[in-house]
Motif scaffolding. Structure first.
Motif, PDB file in Angstrom:
ATOM      1  N   PRO A  84       7.590  -7.462   1.606  1.00 16.54           N
ATOM      2  CA  PRO A  84       8.197  -6.184   1.201  1.00 16.54           C
ATOM      3  C   PRO A  84       7.325  -4.976   1.520  1.00 16.54           C
ATOM      4  O   PRO A  84       7.817  -3.850   1.505  1.00 16.54           O
ATOM      5  CB  PRO A  84       8.383  -6.351  -0.319  1.00 16.54           C
ATOM      6  CG  PRO A  84       7.420  -7.432  -0.714  1.00 16.54           C
ATOM      7  CD  PRO A  84       7.313  -8.343   0.463  1.00 16.54           C
ATOM      8  N   GLU A  85       6.036  -5.202   1.842  1.00 16.91           N
ATOM      9  CA  GLU A  85       5.165  -4.087   2.239  1.00 16.91           C
ATOM     10  C   GLU A  85       5.358  -3.696   3.701  1.00 16.91           C
ATOM     11  O   GLU A  85       4.993  -2.587   4.101  1.00 16.91           O
ATOM     12  CB  GLU A  85       3.698  -4.454   2.029  1.00 16.91           C
ATOM     13  CG  GLU A  85       3.269  -4.673   0.604  1.00 16.91           C
ATOM     14  CD  GLU A  85       1.783  -4.973   0.534  1.00 16.91           C
ATOM     15  OE1 GLU A  85       0.969  -4.174   1.041  1.00 16.91           O
ATOM     16  OE2 GLU A  85       1.431  -6.029  -0.008  1.00 16.91           O
ATOM     17  N   GLY A  86       5.875  -4.607   4.531  1.00 14.81           N
ATOM     18  CA  GLY A  86       6.010  -4.321   5.951  1.00 14.81           C
ATOM     19  C   GLY A  86       4.678  -4.173   6.657  1.00 14.81           C
ATOM     20  O   GLY A  86       4.560  -3.425   7.636  1.00 14.81           O
ATOM     21  N   ARG A  87       3.673  -4.911   6.212  1.00 14.19           N
ATOM     22  CA  ARG A  87       2.327  -4.770   6.754  1.00 14.19           C
ATOM     23  C   ARG A  87       1.669  -6.088   7.167  1.00 14.19           C
ATOM     24  O   ARG A  87       0.618  -6.073   7.803  1.00 14.19           O
ATOM     25  CB  ARG A  87       1.414  -4.072   5.732  1.00 14.19           C
ATOM     26  CG  ARG A  87       1.784  -2.625   5.493  1.00 14.19           C
ATOM     27  CD  ARG A  87       0.846  -1.954   4.498  1.00 14.19           C
ATOM     28  NE  ARG A  87       1.192  -0.553   4.323  1.00 14.19           N
ATOM     29  CZ  ARG A  87       0.767   0.448   5.095  1.00 14.19           C
ATOM     30  NH1 ARG A  87      -0.042   0.177   6.110  1.00 14.19           N
ATOM     31  NH2 ARG A  87       1.132   1.691   4.868  1.00 14.19           N
ATOM     32  N   TRP A  88       2.249  -7.223   6.796  1.00 19.56           N
ATOM     33  CA  TRP A  88       1.598  -8.508   7.037  1.00 19.56           C
ATOM     34  C   TRP A  88       2.586  -9.449   7.700  1.00 19.56           C
ATOM     35  O   TRP A  88       3.627  -9.782   7.151  1.00 19.56           O
ATOM     36  CB  TRP A  88       1.075  -9.094   5.728  1.00 19.56           C
ATOM     37  CG  TRP A  88       0.197  -8.129   5.003  1.00 19.56           C
ATOM     38  CD1 TRP A  88       0.540  -7.308   3.979  1.00 19.56           C
ATOM     39  CD2 TRP A  88      -1.174  -7.852   5.302  1.00 19.56           C
ATOM     40  NE1 TRP A  88      -0.529  -6.541   3.600  1.00 19.56           N
ATOM     41  CE2 TRP A  88      -1.601  -6.848   4.386  1.00 19.56           C
ATOM     42  CE3 TRP A  88      -2.086  -8.349   6.225  1.00 19.56           C
ATOM     43  CZ2 TRP A  88      -2.898  -6.333   4.398  1.00 19.56           C
ATOM     44  CZ3 TRP A  88      -3.376  -7.850   6.229  1.00 19.56           C
ATOM     45  CH2 TRP A  88      -3.775  -6.864   5.330  1.00 19.56           C
ATOM     46  N   VAL A  89       2.250  -9.874   8.900  1.00 20.16           N
ATOM     47  CA  VAL A  89       3.163 -10.659   9.724  1.00 20.16           C
ATOM     48  C   VAL A  89       2.538 -12.020  10.011  1.00 20.16           C
ATOM     49  O   VAL A  89       1.350 -12.101  10.341  1.00 20.16           O
ATOM     50  CB  VAL A  89       3.465  -9.950  11.060  1.00 20.16           C
ATOM     51  CG1 VAL A  89       4.440 -10.765  11.899  1.00 20.16           C
ATOM     52  CG2 VAL A  89       4.011  -8.556  10.807  1.00 20.16           C
ATOM     53  N   PRO A 137       1.189   4.146  12.811  1.00 20.77           N
ATOM     54  CA  PRO A 137       2.159   4.933  12.051  1.00 20.77           C
ATOM     55  C   PRO A 137       3.363   4.148  11.541  1.00 20.77           C
ATOM     56  O   PRO A 137       3.964   4.543  10.532  1.00 20.77           O
ATOM     57  CB  PRO A 137       2.600   6.006  13.064  1.00 20.77           C
ATOM     58  CG  PRO A 137       1.470   6.113  14.018  1.00 20.77           C
ATOM     59  CD  PRO A 137       0.918   4.735  14.139  1.00 20.77           C
ATOM     60  N   ALA A 138       3.763   3.060  12.218  1.00 20.71           N
ATOM     61  CA  ALA A 138       4.942   2.321  11.766  1.00 20.71           C
ATOM     62  C   ALA A 138       4.612   1.267  10.718  1.00 20.71           C
ATOM     63  O   ALA A 138       5.529   0.685  10.127  1.00 20.71           O
ATOM     64  CB  ALA A 138       5.652   1.674  12.949  1.00 20.71           C
ATOM     65  N   ALA A 139       3.338   0.986  10.486  1.00 22.10           N
ATOM     66  CA  ALA A 139       2.972   0.007   9.466  1.00 22.10           C
ATOM     67  C   ALA A 139       3.503   0.460   8.114  1.00 22.10           C
ATOM     68  O   ALA A 139       3.344   1.619   7.718  1.00 22.10           O
ATOM     69  CB  ALA A 139       1.456  -0.159   9.417  1.00 22.10           C
ATOM     70  N   GLY A 140       4.158  -0.451   7.396  1.00 27.53           N
ATOM     71  CA  GLY A 140       4.752  -0.118   6.112  1.00 27.53           C
ATOM     72  C   GLY A 140       6.134   0.497   6.196  1.00 27.53           C
ATOM     73  O   GLY A 140       6.764   0.785   5.168  1.00 27.53           O
ATOM     74  N   SER A 141       6.638   0.697   7.410  1.00 31.23           N
ATOM     75  CA  SER A 141       7.971   1.274   7.589  1.00 31.23           C
ATOM     76  C   SER A 141       9.047   0.352   7.037  1.00 31.23           C
ATOM     77  O   SER A 141       8.914  -0.873   7.028  1.00 31.23           O
ATOM     78  CB  SER A 141       8.220   1.511   9.082  1.00 31.23           C
ATOM     79  OG  SER A 141       9.587   1.715   9.356  1.00 31.23           O
ATOM     80  N   ASP A 142      10.149   0.950   6.608  1.00 35.32           N
ATOM     81  CA  ASP A 142      11.306   0.154   6.178  1.00 35.32           C
ATOM     82  C   ASP A 142      11.815  -0.731   7.305  1.00 35.32           C
ATOM     83  O   ASP A 142      12.426  -1.771   7.057  1.00 35.32           O
ATOM     84  CB  ASP A 142      12.428   1.070   5.698  1.00 35.32           C
ATOM     85  CG  ASP A 142      12.128   1.721   4.352  1.00 35.32           C
ATOM     86  OD1 ASP A 142      11.195   1.244   3.659  1.00 35.32           O
ATOM     87  OD2 ASP A 142      12.816   2.698   4.004  1.00 35.32           O
ATOM     88  N   LEU A 143      11.571  -0.323   8.548  1.00 34.28           N
ATOM     89  CA  LEU A 143      12.042  -1.105   9.691  1.00 34.28           C
ATOM     90  C   LEU A 143      11.266  -2.401   9.863  1.00 34.28           C
ATOM     91  O   LEU A 143      11.685  -3.276  10.637  1.00 34.28           O
ATOM     92  CB  LEU A 143      11.917  -0.272  10.972  1.00 34.28           C
ATOM     93  CG  LEU A 143      12.710   1.028  11.017  1.00 34.28           C
ATOM     94  CD1 LEU A 143      12.393   1.796  12.294  1.00 34.28           C
ATOM     95  CD2 LEU A 143      14.198   0.760  10.905  1.00 34.28           C
ATOM     96  N   LEU A 144      10.133  -2.551   9.165  1.00 32.70           N
ATOM     97  CA  LEU A 144       9.294  -3.734   9.299  1.00 32.70           C
ATOM     98  C   LEU A 144       9.285  -4.604   8.043  1.00 32.70           C
ATOM     99  O   LEU A 144       8.611  -5.635   8.021  1.00 32.70           O
ATOM    100  CB  LEU A 144       7.856  -3.324   9.642  1.00 32.70           C
ATOM    101  CG  LEU A 144       7.666  -2.550  10.938  1.00 32.70           C
ATOM    102  CD1 LEU A 144       6.183  -2.261  11.167  1.00 32.70           C
ATOM    103  CD2 LEU A 144       8.239  -3.293  12.128  1.00 32.70           C
ATOM    104  N   LYS A 145      10.003  -4.216   7.023  1.00 31.41           N
ATOM    105  CA  LYS A 145       9.976  -4.952   5.766  1.00 31.41           C
ATOM    106  C   LYS A 145      10.961  -6.123   5.785  1.00 31.41           C
ATOM    107  O   LYS A 145      12.056  -6.017   6.330  1.00 31.41           O
ATOM    108  CB  LYS A 145      10.301  -4.024   4.603  1.00 31.41           C
ATOM    109  CG  LYS A 145       9.246  -2.951   4.376  1.00 31.41           C
ATOM    110  CD  LYS A 145       9.631  -1.992   3.258  1.00 31.41           C
ATOM    111  CE  LYS A 145       8.552  -0.938   3.052  1.00 31.41           C
ATOM    112  NZ  LYS A 145       8.928   0.028   1.990  1.00 31.41           N
TER     113      LYS A 145
END
Length: 681
Positions: A260-265, A247-255
């Motif tokens: 900028p997608e907040g999905r790839w680390v 559920p947190a994937a793509g969250s503003d907290l991860l961008k």
């Protein structure tokens, strides 16, 4: 002056003496978590009454502000080893098992002995060591000619979680190992050259993460060797790309500016313990990730994870890689992208590893899976920080015959945190470890939901906030502060769950679950899920209050006569054999009871319940990690982490595992973290 010398000179050693590790390990492994301000400042019983007033999105998160010693030093690879069975106290250790691992328990080994010690009749050999090449194109390890490219194809540093996964034939398989952190002072001589330090920093990035290595043997029950150019060989490093799930994937907290997608680390950090799923993937816990970042700690959520602000780290990455400098507004969220359970597929070296946000973000020691009666999978997890919490995750969907579908089970489900209640009068919990009048530390507990049916279950928190700032959500619902919950594993034979609580030298307010003031030695809690593993109620009791009974009179071993047990301190990782016996590896015995860390067997049923028996001891300054027990084959595997930690490149304190010459820079001299197998001589 070397890093180790600087650390020893600058840190308050008296405080370290109260804990479980050397000053060097504290600095490198967990960024001195035990010396800094306590991250958990909550008063949980009072928190719920003020939660609605305090935990507004803006107020809380500031989102607007962006004589075992007989096995001498010379014991090394392929060299038979024997150890004197204990005499005097502990003479009853030699109780044989019914499976293939009958042994006479070894006597405790002095912490200053640089030997890998095993019982009489057994020997040991490393399967693979730091720097061993995984591919024929990779150069052989040369301590004096390390490069980032070579290290990215060599076995990594500081082995932790381990599994040996045989293929159906039993003659081939894969070895999977975490690499938690690095010790620059053992890897290189001192340097002040900026270009050289950056080059070394890239080697540190390549030396951490995980290794997947094919193994083979001639027959089932034989020792293993690793395979160069194995089809499944793989290194996962600090630069490997991971996908965020849940559920947190793509969250503003991860961008971040780079994502900028907040999905790839990029990368995984502080990989400690882990688990192997029923569908054959490997779980790894990102534990002490906070120490890799320079950050301001000027918001509530940063303080809850970092404790205090930092401007530099032991790796130095922040000096040239902006994503490790969380003072930078473009990368203020980069720390939020670490602290998860990672899942990799060891069978497919081209697969993209994943980080599962549904399991929450904290200092994950690891995660271990149990399939509940209703078919849902339950992951048990500990947050390895003093006064933090015990968690479990229950999947939304049920396990099936499809491996592909099973690999999505950890992306959706409910997250819970544990609340313990004792059944003895508070006046009987004295802080000394003395048993209450009913003869046991025990009681009941509740799993408090943090998420339910795809939504937040915590007032004032969004779902994304619960999963990224999980510690704060657990504070808000009044979870029980524990003495550093590390490995948490369900027993595959009985279904009971065992929690290794390593220690908490700053424990002041005691309760029945954590009954010792200034708990230096740690304890083990046994849980029974009274409403099923996917339910919300449990019973509990303390199986062991650890320590040397000769110096800690209230040490307790499930009622077994304490004068007959092996002294044990600081339980860390746990495992089980085919009969359901508990095996415990330790991390901290040298600084608490004066013996080397080791691996211990503990029967859980019958007259032998609580009979702690030491199976092996690791070399000077080392920690015992990742035990794997293949008792029916007469094999035991451990990862030996940070041997000779307090030494330097020029003056090593350990010669493990090769025990070669003493010339500085000699590969046979350098202490090399390794995976070791123990088998019949």
């Amino acid at each position: 002056m070397s890093l180790a010398q600087n650390i020893r000179r600058s840190l308050p050693m008296a405080d370290h003496a109260k804990g479980k590790r050397s000053a060097v390990t504290c600095q490198l492994k967990c960024a001195n978590a035990c010396l800094g301000p306590e991250c958990n400042t909550s008063a949980n019983e009072d928190f719920r009454s003020i939660a609605s007033a305090v935990f507004s999105r803006r107020a809380l998160f500031g989102l607007g502000a962006a004589a075992a010693v007989a096995v001498a030093v010379g014991v090394g690879r392929e060299t038979p080893a024997s150890a004197a069975t204990a005499s005097g106290p502990g003479a009853a250790f030699a109780k044989p098992g019914r499976a293939g691992l009958s042994f006479g328990a070894i006597a405790p080994v002095d912490a200053e002995v640089d030997a890998f010690t095993v019982p009489a009749g057994y020997t040991w050999s490393p399967i693979i060591r730091w720097g061993d090449p995984l591919f024929s194109r990779t150069p052989a390890f040369d301590l004096n000619a390390q490069t980032p490219k070579a290290q990215a194809e060599q076995f990594g540093y500081n082995s932790d979680y381990l599994d040996i996964v045989p293929d159906p034939s039993g003659k081939t398989g894969v070895l999977v190992n975490n690499h938690e952190y690095v010790n620059p002072d053992l890897m290189f001589p001192p340097s002040a050259d900026a270009a050289e330090l950056r080059r070394r920093g890239d080697i540190y990035k390549a030396a951490q993460g995980m290794s997947v290595v094919e193994i083979r043997r001639k027959a089932v029950g034989d020792p293993w060797t690793y395979v160069v150019d194995g089809r499944r060989n793989r290194r996962i490093t600090v630069e490997t790309v991971f996908e965020m799930t849940g559920p947190a994937a793509g969250s503003d907290l991860l961008k971040t500016a780079a994502d900028p997608e907040g999905r790839w680390v990029h990368g995984t950090l502080g990989n400690c313990a882990g688990g192997t799923t029923p569908w054959g993937t490997i779980l790894s816990g990102e534990e002490n990730f906070n120490g890799y970042f320079a950050w301001a700690a000027d918001t509530a959520e940063q303080k809850r994870y970092s404790g205090s602000s930092t401007t530099s780290t032991s790796t130095g990455w922040e000096a040239y890689d902006p994503r490790f400098d969380a003072h930078d507004a473009d990368y203020v969220n980069e720390p939020n992208r670490f602290g998860y359970i990672v899942e990799i597929d060891p069978q497919d070296p081209t697969s993209t590893p994943r980080k599962h946000t549904a399991l929450g973000r904290f200092k994950h020691e690891g995660a271990n899976i149990h399939v509940a009666d209703d078919g849902r999978v339950v992951a048990y997890m500990g947050d390895d920080e003093r006064n933090d919490y015990l968690y479990k995750f229950v999947s939304k969907n049920r396990i099936s015959g499809s491996r592909r579908k099973n690999m999505t089970l950890l992306t959706e489900g409910d997250l819970f945190v544990a609340k313990f209640s004792g059944n003895s009068p508070a006046a009987e919990i004295t802080g000394t470890g003395a048993l209450p009048s009913d003869g046991a530390f025990d009681g009941t507990g509740t799993w408090i939901p943090l998420t339910r049916n795809g939504a937040s279950a915590v007032p004032g928190f969004t779902l994304e906030q619960v999963l990224v700032y999980t510690r704060l959500a657990a504070d808000a619902v009044g979870a029980t502060k524990m003495d550093r919950p590390e490995d948490v594993e369900p027993n595959p034979v009985t279904g009971k769950v065992y929690v290794a609580l390593t220690n908490n030298s700053r424990r002041s307010a005691v309760d029945e679950t954590n009954p010792v003031t200034g708990n230096r030695y740690g304890h083990v809690v046994e849980l029974t899920e009274t409403s099923g593993h996917s339910g919300t109620t449990f019973g509990w009791s303390i199986l062991m209050l650890c320590g040397d009974p000769n110096s800690f009179g209230n040490a307790y071993f499930a009622g077994f006569p304490k004068e007959l047990v092996s002294p044990i301190s600081c339980p860390d990782n746990v495992a089980f054999d085919s009969e359901g016996n508990l095996w415990i590896s330790t991390d901290g015995a040298p600084s608490t009871i004066g013996y080397g860390d080791g691996l211990f067997k503990v029967p859980l049923t019958g007259a032998e319940r609580g009979h702690v028996q030491q199976f092996l001891s690791v070399p000077r300054d080392a920690e015992t990690c990742g035990p794997v027990i293949h008792d029916r084959e007469g094999l035991v595997f451990v990862a030996v982490q940070h041997p000779g930690e307090d030494g330097t490149f020029a003056a090593p304190r350990s010669l493990f595992p090769d025990y070669g010459s003493t010339a500085p820079g000699d590969v046979a001299t350098a202490p090399r973290p390794s995976v070791v197998q123990v088998h019949r001589a």
